[in-house]
Write a protein that holds these residues in place. Sequence first.
Motif, PDB file in Angstrom:
ATOM      1  N   TRP A   8       0.866  -1.190   0.000  1.00 15.23           N
ATOM      2  CA  TRP A   8       0.000   0.000   0.000  1.00 15.23           C
ATOM      3  C   TRP A   8       0.892   1.226   0.000  1.00 15.23           C
ATOM      4  CZ3 TRP A   8      -4.524  -2.366  -0.480  1.00 15.23           C
ATOM      5  CH2 TRP A   8      -5.650  -1.556  -0.684  1.00 15.23           C
ATOM      6  N   PRO A   9       0.696   2.157  -0.909  1.00 14.77           N
ATOM      7  CA  PRO A   9       1.643   3.278  -1.014  1.00 14.77           C
ATOM      8  C   PRO A   9       1.462   4.317   0.088  1.00 14.77           C
ATOM      9  CG  PRO A   9      -0.148   3.551  -2.585  1.00 14.77           C
ATOM     10  CD  PRO A   9      -0.383   2.229  -1.895  1.00 14.77           C
ATOM     11  N   PRO A  10       2.557   4.998   0.446  1.00 12.18           N
ATOM     12  CA  PRO A  10       2.398   6.152   1.325  1.00 12.18           C
ATOM     13  C   PRO A  10       1.576   7.225   0.595  1.00 12.18           C
ATOM     14  CG  PRO A  10       4.707   5.905   0.629  1.00 12.18           C
ATOM     15  CD  PRO A  10       3.946   4.758   0.054  1.00 12.18           C
ATOM     16  N   GLU A  11       1.015   8.141   1.367  1.00  8.64           N
ATOM     17  CA  GLU A  11       0.088   9.134   0.825  1.00  8.64           C
ATOM     18  C   GLU A  11       0.665   9.877  -0.402  1.00  8.64           C
ATOM     19  OE1 GLU A  11      -2.963   9.506   1.589  1.00  8.64           O
ATOM     20  OE2 GLU A  11      -3.333  11.308   0.391  1.00  8.64           O
ATOM     21  N   SER A  12       1.929  10.293  -0.308  1.00 11.41           N
ATOM     22  CA  SER A  12       2.498  11.097  -1.408  1.00 11.41           C
ATOM     23  C   SER A  12       2.564  10.276  -2.702  1.00 11.41           C
ATOM     24  CB  SER A  12       3.888  11.610  -1.029  1.00 11.41           C
ATOM     25  OG  SER A  12       4.721  10.512  -0.763  1.00 11.41           O
ATOM     26  N   VAL A  13       2.885   8.990  -2.564  1.00 11.00           N
ATOM     27  CA  VAL A  13       2.964   8.111  -3.744  1.00 11.00           C
ATOM     28  C   VAL A  13       1.554   7.866  -4.300  1.00 11.00           C
ATOM     29  CG1 VAL A  13       3.613   5.797  -4.537  1.00 11.00           C
ATOM     30  CG2 VAL A  13       5.103   7.038  -2.964  1.00 11.00           C
ATOM     31  N   ALA A  14       0.595   7.659  -3.386  1.00 15.75           N
ATOM     32  CA  ALA A  14      -0.791   7.449  -3.827  1.00 15.75           C
ATOM     33  C   ALA A  14      -1.283   8.675  -4.600  1.00 15.75           C
ATOM     34  CB  ALA A  14      -1.687   7.168  -2.614  1.00 15.75           C
ATOM     35  N   GLN A  15      -0.933   9.862  -4.088  1.00 20.42           N
ATOM     36  CA  GLN A  15      -1.365  11.103  -4.758  1.00 20.42           C
ATOM     37  C   GLN A  15      -0.742  11.206  -6.153  1.00 20.42           C
ATOM     38  OE1 GLN A  15      -3.608  13.178  -3.862  1.00 20.42           O
ATOM     39  NE2 GLN A  15      -3.910  12.743  -1.681  1.00 20.42           N
ATOM     40  N   ALA A  16       0.544  10.882  -6.237  1.00 23.43           N
ATOM     41  CA  ALA A  16       1.235  10.964  -7.534  1.00 23.43           C
ATOM     42  C   ALA A  16       0.616   9.972  -8.531  1.00 23.43           C
ATOM     43  CB  ALA A  16       2.724  10.694  -7.354  1.00 23.43           C
ATOM     44  N   ALA A  18      -2.436   8.769  -8.371  1.00 24.05           N
ATOM     45  CA  ALA A  18      -3.800   9.226  -8.683  1.00 24.05           C
ATOM     46  C   ALA A  18      -3.750  10.315  -9.761  1.00 24.05           C
ATOM     47  CB  ALA A  18      -4.477   9.741  -7.418  1.00 24.05           C
ATOM     48  N   GLY A  19      -2.709  11.142  -9.703  1.00 29.44           N
ATOM     49  CA  GLY A  19      -2.530  12.173 -10.737  1.00 29.44           C
ATOM     50  C   GLY A  19      -2.341  11.522 -12.109  1.00 29.44           C
ATOM     51  N   GLN A  20      -1.555  10.448 -12.129  1.00 27.41           N
ATOM     52  CA  GLN A  20      -1.359   9.693 -13.377  1.00 27.41           C
ATOM     53  C   GLN A  20      -2.687   9.124 -13.869  1.00 27.41           C
ATOM     54  OE1 GLN A  20       1.057   9.083 -15.352  1.00 27.41           O
ATOM     55  NE2 GLN A  20       2.724  10.045 -14.227  1.00 27.41           N
ATOM     56  N   ALA A  21      -3.448   8.573 -12.924  1.00 23.49           N
ATOM     57  CA  ALA A  21      -4.728   7.950 -13.278  1.00 23.49           C
ATOM     58  C   ALA A  21      -5.664   8.999 -13.888  1.00 23.49           C
ATOM     59  CB  ALA A  21      -5.356   7.307 -12.041  1.00 23.49           C
ATOM     60  N   ASP A  22      -5.725  10.165 -13.277  1.00 22.30           N
ATOM     61  CA  ASP A  22      -6.608  11.219 -13.801  1.00 22.30           C
ATOM     62  C   ASP A  22      -6.184  11.638 -15.209  1.00 22.30           C
ATOM     63  OD1 ASP A  22      -8.136  11.179 -11.544  1.00 22.30           O
ATOM     64  OD2 ASP A  22      -7.121  12.858 -10.582  1.00 22.30           O
ATOM     65  N   ALA A  23      -4.872  11.770 -15.407  1.00 21.64           N
ATOM     66  CA  ALA A  23      -4.375  12.164 -16.729  1.00 21.64           C
ATOM     67  C   ALA A  23      -4.743  11.105 -17.768  1.00 21.64           C
ATOM     68  CB  ALA A  23      -2.859  12.369 -16.676  1.00 21.64           C
ATOM     69  N   ALA A  32     -11.051   5.881 -13.076  1.00 20.82           N
ATOM     70  CA  ALA A  32      -9.794   5.932 -12.311  1.00 20.82           C
ATOM     71  C   ALA A  32      -9.955   5.202 -10.979  1.00 20.82           C
ATOM     72  CB  ALA A  32      -9.407   7.381 -12.047  1.00 20.82           C
ATOM     73  N   THR A  33      -8.911   4.515 -10.554  1.00 21.48           N
ATOM     74  CA  THR A  33      -8.892   3.919  -9.210  1.00 21.48           C
ATOM     75  C   THR A  33      -8.917   5.052  -8.190  1.00 21.48           C
ATOM     76  OG1 THR A  33      -7.501   2.146 -10.084  1.00 21.48           O
ATOM     77  CG2 THR A  33      -7.601   2.338  -7.699  1.00 21.48           C
ATOM     78  N   ARG A  34      -9.767   4.918  -7.162  1.00 24.51           N
ATOM     79  CA  ARG A  34      -9.797   5.960  -6.126  1.00 24.51           C
ATOM     80  C   ARG A  34      -8.452   5.989  -5.391  1.00 24.51           C
ATOM     81  NH1 ARG A  34     -13.682   3.685  -2.602  1.00 24.51           N
ATOM     82  NH2 ARG A  34     -13.625   1.893  -3.956  1.00 24.51           N
ATOM     83  N   THR A  35      -8.013   7.206  -5.045  1.00 26.11           N
ATOM     84  CA  THR A  35      -6.675   7.380  -4.443  1.00 26.11           C
ATOM     85  C   THR A  35      -6.457   6.417  -3.267  1.00 26.11           C
ATOM     86  OG1 THR A  35      -6.908   9.709  -4.973  1.00 26.11           O
ATOM     87  CG2 THR A  35      -5.074   9.119  -3.534  1.00 26.11           C
ATOM     88  N   GLU A  36      -7.466   6.301  -2.407  1.00 23.94           N
ATOM     89  CA  GLU A  36      -7.295   5.513  -1.177  1.00 23.94           C
ATOM     90  C   GLU A  36      -7.277   4.006  -1.436  1.00 23.94           C
ATOM     91  OE1 GLU A  36      -9.861   7.365  -2.000  1.00 23.94           O
ATOM     92  OE2 GLU A  36     -11.764   6.391  -1.525  1.00 23.94           O
TER      93      GLU A  36
END
Length: 176
Positions: A8-16, A18-23, A32-36
């Motif tokens: 399970w990624p740390p928050e900063s990695v999950a956010q990064a 999730a940014g890829q997923a949105d793009a 997109a997979t939900r960030t959490e």
Amino acid sequence: MRLFFALWPPESVAQALAGQADALVRQYGGKATRTETIHLTLAFLGEVDETLLPAAIRAAQVVRGKSFALTIDRLGYWRHNRLLWAGCSSPAEELRILVESLREQLRAVSICCDEKQRFTPHVTLVRKVPDWQGALELAAVEPITWPCRSFLLVCSRLASAGSEYSAVAEFSLANG
Ligand code: 2AM
């Protein structure tokens, strides 16, 4: 209960990620997979009788994995299940050892996990990509470093908003 082991990624990695997923969703569509819920599956157990839970936990406790860092630097697409995913062009050797060891310990207590396919470390970013005929290997991405210091046993439940995951147990990886 439906179980799997995952990083399970740390928050900063999950956010990064999730940014890829949105793009990717903006470019190709899909969901997109939900960030959490962003994660990397190590072993998928599927539907398991609850009485086997202690054995699954003990099996993972026996695994003596070492901590490592993953460099997420590539994107891929699987046509058969219409998934866009992020992965590593050269996965850490410790990851392969961790997965092999985990699967071996699970086998030793007669718990099956899906081993039909070769393990391809991946983080699913987008599901249900609409009829896309593009290349299966996508452009490289700005590398994301994911420090891995533990792994989880996760229970998955289907909810109206998609799968909901809850951590059942966490297992530390020793300092490398
Ligand atoms: P996916 O992201 O490639 O779909 C929880 O469902 C996790 O287990 C997801 O990461 C999912 O991988 C994985 N998973 C679901 N079904 C699986 C199967 N039959 N074999 C291997 N992994 C599976």
